[in-house]
Motif scaffolding. Structure first.
Motif, PDB file in Angstrom:
ATOM      1  N   ASP A  30      13.061   2.871   8.536  1.00  0.00           N
ATOM      2  CA  ASP A  30      11.827   2.101   8.396  1.00  0.00           C
ATOM      3  C   ASP A  30      11.534   1.269   9.648  1.00  0.00           C
ATOM      4  N   ILE A 155      10.903  -7.247   3.241  1.00  0.00           N
ATOM      5  CA  ILE A 155      10.024  -6.159   3.675  1.00  0.00           C
ATOM      6  C   ILE A 155       8.795  -6.164   2.786  1.00  0.00           C
ATOM      7  N   LEU A 156       7.639  -6.221   3.415  1.00  0.00           N
ATOM      8  CA  LEU A 156       6.367  -6.250   2.718  1.00  0.00           C
ATOM      9  C   LEU A 156       5.733  -4.873   2.830  1.00  0.00           C
ATOM     10  N   LYS A 157       5.649  -4.176   1.732  1.00  0.00           N
ATOM     11  CA  LYS A 157       5.068  -2.819   1.769  1.00  0.00           C
ATOM     12  C   LYS A 157       3.721  -2.805   1.140  1.00  0.00           C
TER      13      LYS A 157
END
Length: 157
Positions: A30, A155-157
């Motif tokens: 990622d 983590i910002l998805k």
């Protein structure tokens, strides 16, 4: 033998840098691409020529480069921050070719960095290691390194 890197070493340095990228990509796809390098050849040439940075290579008796060490001296002066003045040797990159691992070359490069830091009057030696890189974490802990601080993420998805 450990020696300063030369411009002629850039193709081999790029191969080693790609090996590092693969390890990071496998741990954090990622964040890291599957191919590439953190430096273009031109940027790497500039790093090799930078007086504030030192790039060393581990070369075997046949002249084959089996590892590298990218070092940078960082200094905090009295006026820079609330921290006390300190001179630190930062290991920006330490790599041993995947086919040469297990021969204690990484240890030799690390101990070379420690000696270099003492020679330059540094207080400490630091580096960054990704927590997902379990092999590197074990390696550095076995050499006596201890975590200095932890950087956290969401983590910002």
């Amino acid at each position: 033998m450990i020696r300063l890197a030369k411009v002629e070493d850039i193709p081999r340095l790029q191969e080693l840098l790609e090996q590092i990228l693969i390890v990071h990509h496998q741990a954090r796809p990622d964040v890291f691409k599957a191919k590439g390098s953190k430096f273009t050849d031109k940027e790497l040439e500039a790093v090799i020529g930078d007086a504030n940075k030192s790039v060393f290579v581990y070369e075997d008796e046949t002249g084959m480069i089996l590892g590298h060490l990218f070092l940078m001296i960082k200094e905090v002066s009295e006026n820079d921050s609330p921290q006390k003045p300190v001179k630190t040797l930062f290991i920006d990159d330490l790599c041993v070719d995947k086919d040469a691992r297990g021969q204690k070359l990484g240890e030799k490069l690390y101990h070379f960095a420690l000696d270099y830091a003492k020679e330059k009057g540094c207080y400490n030696v630091t580096l960054h290691v990704w927590n997902d890189n379990a092999g590197a974490l074990r390696f550095y802990e076995c050499l006596g390194m201890k975590p200095r601080y932890t950087e956290m993420e969401t983590i910002l998805k």
